[in-house]
Design an enzyme around this catalytic site. Structure first.
Site, PDB file in Angstrom:
ATOM      1  N   TRP A 149       0.846  -1.190   0.000  1.00  0.00           N
ATOM      2  CA  TRP A 149       0.000   0.000   0.000  1.00  0.00           C
ATOM      3  C   TRP A 149       0.894   1.257   0.000  1.00  0.00           C
ATOM      4  O   TRP A 149       1.871   1.330   0.734  1.00  0.00           O
ATOM      5  CB  TRP A 149      -0.914  -0.001   1.238  1.00  0.00           C
ATOM      6  CG  TRP A 149      -1.741   1.236   1.296  1.00  0.00           C
ATOM      7  CD1 TRP A 149      -2.847   1.528   0.566  1.00  0.00           C
ATOM      8  CD2 TRP A 149      -1.491   2.376   2.126  1.00  0.00           C
ATOM      9  NE1 TRP A 149      -3.307   2.788   0.886  1.00  0.00           N
ATOM     10  CE2 TRP A 149      -2.502   3.331   1.832  1.00  0.00           C
ATOM     11  CE3 TRP A 149      -0.511   2.702   3.080  1.00  0.00           C
ATOM     12  CZ2 TRP A 149      -2.560   4.580   2.471  1.00  0.00           C
ATOM     13  CZ3 TRP A 149      -0.576   3.936   3.710  1.00  0.00           C
ATOM     14  CH2 TRP A 149      -1.593   4.859   3.398  1.00  0.00           C
ATOM     15  N   ASP A 315     -15.409   8.561  -0.256  1.00  0.00           N
ATOM     16  CA  ASP A 315     -16.012   7.843   0.866  1.00  0.00           C
ATOM     17  C   ASP A 315     -16.746   8.812   1.817  1.00  0.00           C
ATOM     18  O   ASP A 315     -16.382   9.982   1.914  1.00  0.00           O
ATOM     19  CB  ASP A 315     -14.869   7.147   1.618  1.00  0.00           C
ATOM     20  CG  ASP A 315     -15.329   5.964   2.423  1.00  0.00           C
ATOM     21  OD1 ASP A 315     -16.522   5.845   2.684  1.00  0.00           O
ATOM     22  OD2 ASP A 315     -14.466   5.160   2.794  1.00  0.00           O
ATOM     23  N   LYS A 422     -16.048   5.652  -8.794  1.00  0.00           N
ATOM     24  CA  LYS A 422     -14.740   5.142  -8.375  1.00  0.00           C
ATOM     25  C   LYS A 422     -15.031   3.871  -7.587  1.00  0.00           C
ATOM     26  O   LYS A 422     -15.642   3.922  -6.528  1.00  0.00           O
ATOM     27  CB  LYS A 422     -14.026   6.177  -7.499  1.00  0.00           C
ATOM     28  CG  LYS A 422     -12.734   5.678  -6.879  1.00  0.00           C
ATOM     29  CD  LYS A 422     -12.079   6.786  -6.081  1.00  0.00           C
ATOM     30  CE  LYS A 422     -10.850   6.292  -5.328  1.00  0.00           C
ATOM     31  NZ  LYS A 422     -10.270   7.355  -4.505  1.00  0.00           N
ATOM     32  N   TRP A 423     -14.622   2.733  -8.117  1.00  0.00           N
ATOM     33  CA  TRP A 423     -14.980   1.409  -7.560  1.00  0.00           C
ATOM     34  C   TRP A 423     -13.786   0.903  -6.750  1.00  0.00           C
ATOM     35  O   TRP A 423     -12.789   0.475  -7.305  1.00  0.00           O
ATOM     36  CB  TRP A 423     -15.330   0.452  -8.700  1.00  0.00           C
ATOM     37  CG  TRP A 423     -15.826  -0.898  -8.299  1.00  0.00           C
ATOM     38  CD1 TRP A 423     -15.212  -1.806  -7.492  1.00  0.00           C
ATOM     39  CD2 TRP A 423     -17.057  -1.517  -8.711  1.00  0.00           C
ATOM     40  NE1 TRP A 423     -15.969  -2.939  -7.377  1.00  0.00           N
ATOM     41  CE2 TRP A 423     -17.108  -2.793  -8.117  1.00  0.00           C
ATOM     42  CE3 TRP A 423     -18.115  -1.133  -9.536  1.00  0.00           C
ATOM     43  CZ2 TRP A 423     -18.162  -3.684  -8.322  1.00  0.00           C
ATOM     44  CZ3 TRP A 423     -19.169  -2.017  -9.741  1.00  0.00           C
ATOM     45  CH2 TRP A 423     -19.191  -3.276  -9.132  1.00  0.00           C
ATOM     46  N   ASP A 424     -13.935   0.950  -5.431  1.00  0.00           N
ATOM     47  CA  ASP A 424     -12.810   0.674  -4.529  1.00  0.00           C
ATOM     48  C   ASP A 424     -12.915  -0.742  -3.957  1.00  0.00           C
ATOM     49  O   ASP A 424     -13.966  -1.402  -4.052  1.00  0.00           O
ATOM     50  CB  ASP A 424     -12.829   1.732  -3.413  1.00  0.00           C
ATOM     51  CG  ASP A 424     -11.477   1.968  -2.763  1.00  0.00           C
ATOM     52  OD1 ASP A 424     -10.540   1.168  -3.004  1.00  0.00           O
ATOM     53  OD2 ASP A 424     -11.360   2.940  -2.001  1.00  0.00           O
ATOM     54  N   ASN A 426     -10.992  -2.511  -0.413  1.00  0.00           N
ATOM     55  CA  ASN A 426      -9.993  -2.116   0.584  1.00  0.00           C
ATOM     56  C   ASN A 426      -9.529  -3.185   1.551  1.00  0.00           C
ATOM     57  O   ASN A 426      -9.018  -2.852   2.610  1.00  0.00           O
ATOM     58  CB  ASN A 426     -10.513  -0.906   1.361  1.00  0.00           C
ATOM     59  CG  ASN A 426     -10.253   0.378   0.589  1.00  0.00           C
ATOM     60  OD1 ASN A 426      -9.117   0.700   0.293  1.00  0.00           O
ATOM     61  ND2 ASN A 426     -11.311   1.079   0.227  1.00  0.00           N
ATOM     62  N   CYS A 463     -10.029   0.901  -8.437  1.00  0.00           N
ATOM     63  CA  CYS A 463      -9.240   1.291  -7.278  1.00  0.00           C
ATOM     64  C   CYS A 463      -9.261   0.132  -6.307  1.00  0.00           C
ATOM     65  O   CYS A 463     -10.274  -0.557  -6.174  1.00  0.00           O
ATOM     66  CB  CYS A 463      -9.858   2.542  -6.639  1.00  0.00           C
ATOM     67  SG  CYS A 463      -9.080   3.052  -5.088  1.00  0.00           S
ATOM     68  N   ASP A 485      -2.433   5.462  -3.352  1.00  0.00           N
ATOM     69  CA  ASP A 485      -2.821   6.463  -2.352  1.00  0.00           C
ATOM     70  C   ASP A 485      -1.656   7.381  -2.019  1.00  0.00           C
ATOM     71  O   ASP A 485      -1.844   8.400  -1.357  1.00  0.00           O
ATOM     72  CB  ASP A 485      -3.315   5.766  -1.080  1.00  0.00           C
ATOM     73  CG  ASP A 485      -4.757   5.318  -1.207  1.00  0.00           C
ATOM     74  OD1 ASP A 485      -5.428   5.726  -2.177  1.00  0.00           O
ATOM     75  OD2 ASP A 485      -5.224   4.558  -0.337  1.00  0.00           O
TER      76      ASP A 485
END
Ligand code: DGJ
Length: 678
Positions: A149, A315, A422-424, A426, A463, A485
Site C-alpha cells: 500500500w 467515501d 470510483k470502484w474501490d 480495501n 481502485c 494512495d
C-alpha cells in the site's frame, strides 16, 4: 500484417513485427518467438530436445507450449495429445482432447492473446491459461514489480535463478504486492534497445505466474488464475475458460515493450481508450469521512473555477459511514449529511459545468451495518474472519449478492445521474471459501459488465486502496485506474514509472494534493506536484478551501496548459528518457507531430540535454516560444535542460510541434491512435 499460416505440422503466427512458431507433433512444441520468420524458415527449424538425455530429464522441458508431463509446472494435470487445429482469421485453435488452446493475434500490435478452455466431462487440478516458451538465451533476467500500500510498482530487475520462480497473489485480488506481468531478457536489454519477452495475465482475483528456468537452459512462463492448482470437476456440457495470458516480443528494449503493451490496451483492451479523460477533483484527501452537502458544494465551486471537469465525492456520503468502522453496505445517502438526497449536490455540480461522480465499494461490508445485520451469511469468510479495516468481503460468487449489488448500483447511477464511479476494494481475502479466490473476481466482472451495459455513458475508475487491482482484466472493463494512495510527487515518479512498464498512461490517474504530503510529510513545490501529475490523467485531490489565491491562480494556468496537450499524454507513445530514480528524470510523449517533454529534477546538478526519441530527423520542431530545433539535433544532441537547482525539486514541461507535415512515429511501429478505428 497479422496472419496465421500452417503447413499441417508447423504453424506460424505473424504479428505486426514478430513471429510465434509452433510444431504440432503429438504435443505442442514452441519453435520460435521473436523477429519475423517465414513459414518455410520455421518449418526448417529443428524441434528442441534436452541435450542431456532422457533418463533423469523431461526431454522437452521448457520447450513445450502446454506441458502435461516432464518436470516443469504442468499446464494441465492429465496427458494431452494434439487431435487437430483450425485457423479462423486471426485465431488459431489447437484441439487436445478435452482442452482447446486458443491463440489470437491482435492486428497492428505485437501481442498474441492465449487462453485455454476445458470441456466437460473432465476432472483435473492444474489448468493454466497458457505457457510461453522463450528462445534459448545465454542468460535470463526477470523484470517485474513488487510493492505494498502506498508503494506500488517498485520495478525489480534480477538474474533469473535456475528454479521455479512464482509471482503470486494469494489475496483474492490482483494485489499491491505483485502484479501479473513479467518481462524477460538476456541481461543486456536497456530501456531503449535489446530483445525483451513479456507476458501479462488478464485476471483480478488470485493468480500466479511461474517462471521456470531449467538447467538445460530453457525458460518458460506459466500463467494461471488462482494462487494454486485446485481440484475441478466439469460435467458433460460444462466448460471452464481461463483468463487471457497475453504475450509480446519487442526488439526495442523495455521502453519498446511498454509502448507495445500500451498500444495493445488502447486498441483492444480499454473500452473507451479513444476518449480523452477529464480533469477530475476527488474529495478524499480534503474531507475524508467528514462529507457534507455544504462542504462538497464549496469544494465544487472552487474546482469549477480551476477548470476541473468531473467532481467526485469519495467515501463518507452514505449510511452511517462517518468513519471506516460503520456503514459499508448501506448504500443510501446519509440523511443528516444529504437531507434531500444526492440530487441537490449533483445538480449543483452540473450547474457549475462539471460531471458528477461517486465513490463506492460494492464488495465490502462493515459488521456494523444494516446489511450485515440482515445478511451475515453473505460474507465469503469461513468462521471468524481476520479483521482488516473493520470490514469483511461480500461473496460475489453468490447470485443473490451479485443481484443485490447490481440493483443498488443501477438505482444509484440512475437516481443521481452519475457519470462516474470510483470502484474501490480495501481489504484482501482471508479465511475465504475455496471457490472465492478465483470466482469472486469473475462475479465482480459480471456485475461491472451488466452495469456498463445498462449505463453506456457511465465511466468507472478501478481502485483497490490505490493500485491494488490494476491488470488487463480490470482495464478491460474500467476507464482509468487510481494508481496509488501515495500522492507524494517524488514517490510518484517511481510509482508511475512502475505503472507504465505495462499499463497505458491514458489510464493512470494522478492527483495534485496538499503540501506537506499527508502520507510522507514531504513538502514539494506546487508546480512540481502538477508537473508529475500532468504526466498521466490529471486530478486534483487537495483541500482547495485552504489553497491561497496565488496557488489557485497557478492551478488555473497549469490545468489550462494540461488541457492543451493532454491528448498527447493520454493517447501518445511514451518514451521514458531517464530512469525514475535518477536525480534528473524525464519522460517524452509523441502523438502525430506533437511532443511533450517532462523533466523532473529531484537532486543533483545533472544538466545533460535530453536526447529525444521517435522524431522526424528531417523535420523541425518549435517550442511554445517559437524557438526552432531540428529533429535530428533533438535526437542526437538533445533538448537543453533549463533547470537551475535550487535545493528543492524543480521541473519543466516543454511542448514541441512539428513544422510542416505532421510526422507519425515510425521507428517503433507505433501508430497514431487518433487515426485508430475501434
Ligand atoms: C482507498 C482509496 O485508494 C482512497 O483513494 C479512498 O478512496 C479511500 N479508500 C476511501 O476509503
Amino acid at each position: 500484417m497479422a496472419h496465421i499460416e500452417s503447413d499441417g505440422s508447423t504453424v506460424v503466427l505473424h504479428t505486426a513485427r514478430t513471429t510465434y512458431a509452433l510444431r504440432l507433433e503429438g504435443s505442442v512444441m514452441a519453435l520460435h518467438w521473436g523477429d519475423r520468420l517465414s513459414l518455410a524458415d520455421a518449418a526448417a527449424l529443428p524441434s528442441w530436445r534436452s541435450p542431456f538425455g532422457d533418463t533423469f530429464e523431461g526431454p522437452i522441458d521448457g520447450a513445450s507450449d502446454f506441458p502435461t508431463s516432464g518436470f516443469v509446472p504442468p499446464a494441465f494435470s492429465s496427458p494431452l495429445a494434439v487431435e487437430g487445429h483450425e485457423i479462423h482469421d486471426d485465431t488459431l485453435i489447437i484441439r487436445l482432447g478435452p482442452v482447446d488452446l486458443h491463440y489470437r493475434v491482435r492486428p497492428g500490435t505485437d501481442v498474441i492473446e492465449r487462453w485455454s478452455v476445458v470441456h466437460g466431462p473432465a476432472a483435473f487440478t492444474d489448468h493454466a491459461a497458457a505457457v510461453w516458451c522463450l528462445p534459448q538465451l545465454e542468460d535470463y533476467r526477470l523484470s517485474h514489480v513488487t510493492g505494498g500500500w502506498a508503494r506500488e510498482g517498485t520495478l525489480r530487475r534480477t538474474p533469473l535463478p535456475v528454479a521455479e520462480t512464482t509471482l503470486v497473489s494469494r489475496r483474492g485480488v490482483t494485489s499491491h504486492a505483485s502484479n501479473p506481468w513479467v518481462m524477460l531478457d538476456d541481461g543486456t536489454a536497456t530501456e531503449q534497445s535489446g530483445p525483451v519477452w513479456s507476458a501479462a495475465l488478464a485476471f483480478s482475483g488470485s493468480w500466479r505466474i511461474t517462471v521456470t528456468r531449467t538447467d538445460a537452459g530453457r525458460c518458460s512462463l506459466l500463467g494461471a488464475a488462482g494462487h494454486a492448482a485446485a481440484g475441478t470437476r466439469l460435467d458433460e456440457g460444462e466448460e471452464l475458460v481461463s483468463p487471457v495470458f497475453a504475450g509480446l516480443y519487442a526488439a526495442d528494449g523495455f521502453g519498446g515493450a511498454s509502448r507495445a503493451w500500451h498500444e495493445y490496451q488502447n486498441r483492444y483492451v480499454r473500452p473507451h481508450a479513444g476518449e480523452t479523460r477529464p480533469v477530475l477533483y476527488n474529495s478524499w484527501e480534503a474531507t475524508a469521512f467528514d462529507v457534507t452537502e455544504e462542504g462538497q458544494c464549496g469544494l465544487a465551486e472552487i474546482a469549477a473555477k480551476l477548470g476541473v471537469e468531473l467532481f467526485v465525492v469519495d467515501d463518507g456520503w452514505f449510511g452511517a459511514r462517518t468513519s471506516d468502522r460503520a456503514g459499508l453496505g448501506d448504500w443510501h445517502p446519509n440523511p443528516s449529511r444529504f437531507p434531500s438526497g444526492l440530487r441537490p449536490l449533483a445538480d449543483h455540480v452540473r450547474s457549475l459545468g462539471m460531471e458528477f461522480g461517486l465513490w463506492v465499494e460494492p464488495e465490502m461490508v462493515n459488521p456494523d451495518s444494516d446489511l450485515f445485520r440482515e445478511h451475515p451469511d453473505w460474507v465469503l469468510h469461513r468462521g471468524p474472519a481476520t479483521s482488516l479495516r473493520h470490514q469483511l468481503v461480500l461473496d460475489f460468487t453468490r447470485d443473490d449478492v451479485r443481484e443485490w449489488a447490481l440493483a443498488w448500483l443501477d438505482e444509484l447511477v440512475r437516481s443521481a445521474g452519475l457519470a462516474f464511479l470510483k470502484w474501490d476494494f480495501n481489504r484482501p481475502f482471508t479465511e475465504a471459501r475455496p471457490e472465492s479466490w478465483v470466482g469472486h473476481a469473475i462475479g465482480v466482472y459480471e456485475v461491472i459488465d451488466r452495469l456498463r451495459a445498462r449505463h453506456p455513458g457511465l465511466r468507472i475508475e478501478a481502485c483497490a486502496g490505490g493500485g491494488g487491482r490494476v491488470d488487463l482484466g480490470m482495464l478491460a472493463r474500467t476507464d482509468q485506474a487510481w494508481t496509488s494512495d501515495n500522492t507524494d510527487a517524488l514517490d510518484r515518479i517511481k510509482i508511475q514509472s512502475g505503472y507504465t512498464q505495462t499499463y497505458a498512461p491514458g489510464s493512470m490517474v494522478a492527483w495534485v494534493t496538499d503540501s506537506p504530503n499527508p502520507i510522507t510529510g514531504r513538502r514539494v513545490p506546487l508546480p512540481f506536484r502538477f508537473h508529475v501529475a500532468m504526466a498521466g490523467v490529471l486530478g486534483i485531490g487537495g483541500d482547495l478551501s485552504r489553497w491561497t489565491p496565488s496557488e489557485l491562480d497557478l492551478a488555473i494556468a497549469l490545468i489550462g496548459e494540461y488541457r492543451e496537450f493532454r491528448d498527447v499524454v493520454q493517447h501518445g507513445s511514451l518514451h521514458r528518457l531517464r530512469p525514475a530514480d535518477a536525480g534528473l528524470s524525464a519522460w517524452q510523449y509523441n502523438l502525430g507531430g506533437r511532443t511533450v517533454v517532462f523533466a523532473w529534477r529531484v537532486s543533483g546538478a545533472d544538466n545533460a540535454p535530453l536526447r529525444l526519441r521517435g522524431l522526424d530527423p528531417g523535420g523541425s520542431y518549435a517550442d511554445k516560444s517559437g524557438r526552432l530545433f531540428s529533429g535530428a539535433a533533438l535526437m542526437a544532441a538533445g533538448l537543453p535542460v533549463d533547470l537551475p537547482f535550487r535545493g528543492e525539486p524543480v521541473s519543466e514541461i516543454v511542448q514541441l510541434t512539428a513544422q510542416g507535415d505532421p510526422f507519425t512515429e515510425q521507428e517503433s511501429g507505433v501508430s497514431d491512435p487518433s487515426a485508430r478505428s475501434k
